[in-house]
Design a protein around this motif. Structure first.
Motif: not given
Length: 242
Positions: A54-63, A104-113, A115-123
């Motif tokens: 009942n959790i999932t990855w979400v992207m927070n930022r990408m350069r 050709l390309v370099e990128a870095t990204s930050n991801w958070l977890v 909670d699918i039910s609450t749609r809140k970010l968790i540790a």
């Protein structure tokens, strides 16, 4: 660990390309995310795996820094790996290689977890941290600083309504769509005559089916770059800045 899991190869197809026979940035980013998906599956921590808890990855930022966009029919190798992790964030890096091992390309990204039910970010749960899948493959320099958009400087805007086809497996707007929307805020003439070198985007809130947004932008002459925001029409809340 099998080295092959860090790589995803493809040939640039005609449907991926602009009239100039180079890949469209959103299409390239889509291939990069497919590489990340494959790597996460191999590691046992894909979005599908997390959804069982009942959790999932979400992207927070990408350069993303672009040295050259791949050409039509060019054989491309996307390299991606989990590069760091702390209590809330995991960092995923990318490199895109072309013919003759050209970077050709370099990128870095930050991801958070989330909670699918609450749609809140968790540790990040302990069982993910205990897997110790983070590696150092000459990691890309991390993201720092904040992006600030000054609404008083807006010179261009357009309205967007989220369609059913914009929604992904997490039941929100796929982040690739945001790239397309902010680039579409620039004129065709401008895109024809300028080359994108770098894009840094922060994803602040989810976009849902039926949402209406105003995509706004301005050119900062001193910085010699464009700033963008995507504001929710009803609430006025900024959902992304770039």
């Amino acid at each position: 660990m099998d080295q092959s899991i860090y790589y995803h190869t493809f040939q640039v197809s005609s449907k991926d390309c602009t009239k100039h026979k180079t890949i469209k940035l959103p299409n390239l980013l889509d291939h990069m995310q497919e590489a990340a998906w494959s790597n996460a599956i191999a590691l046992g921590f894909s979005t599908i795996d997390l959804m069982e808890n009942n959790i999932t990855w979400v992207m927070n930022r990408m350069r993303t820094e672009i040295h050259r966009l791949p050409n039509h029919r060019e054989e491309i190798r996307v390299e991606t790996w989990p590069a760091a992790m702390d209590k809330y964030f995991t960092k995923r890096d990318f490199r895109v290689w072309g013919d003759h091992e050209e970077l050709l390309v370099e990128a870095t990204s930050n991801w958070l977890v989330m909670d699918i039910s609450t749609r809140k970010l968790i540790a990040i749960p302990e069982y993910i941290k205990e897997a110790k899948f983070v590696v150092d493959r000459n990691n890309v320099y991390p993201i720092s600083g904040k992006i600030n958009y000054d609404s008083n400087l807006t010179t261009q805007s357009r309205n967007i309504k989220v369609s059913w086809f914009d929604i992904d497996i997490n039941d929100h707007v796929n982040n690739i769509k945001y790239y397309q929307w902010i680039l579409d805020s620039l004129s065709g003439d401008y895109l024809e005559n300028h080359r994108l070198k770098k894009i840094d985007i922060t994803f602040k809130h989810e976009g849902k089916y039926g949402d209406e947004f105003e995509s706004k932008s301005y050119l900062d002459e001193a910085e010699n770059c464009w700033f963008h925001t995507l504001d929710h029409k009803q609430s006025g809340v900024s959902h992304i800045v770039a």
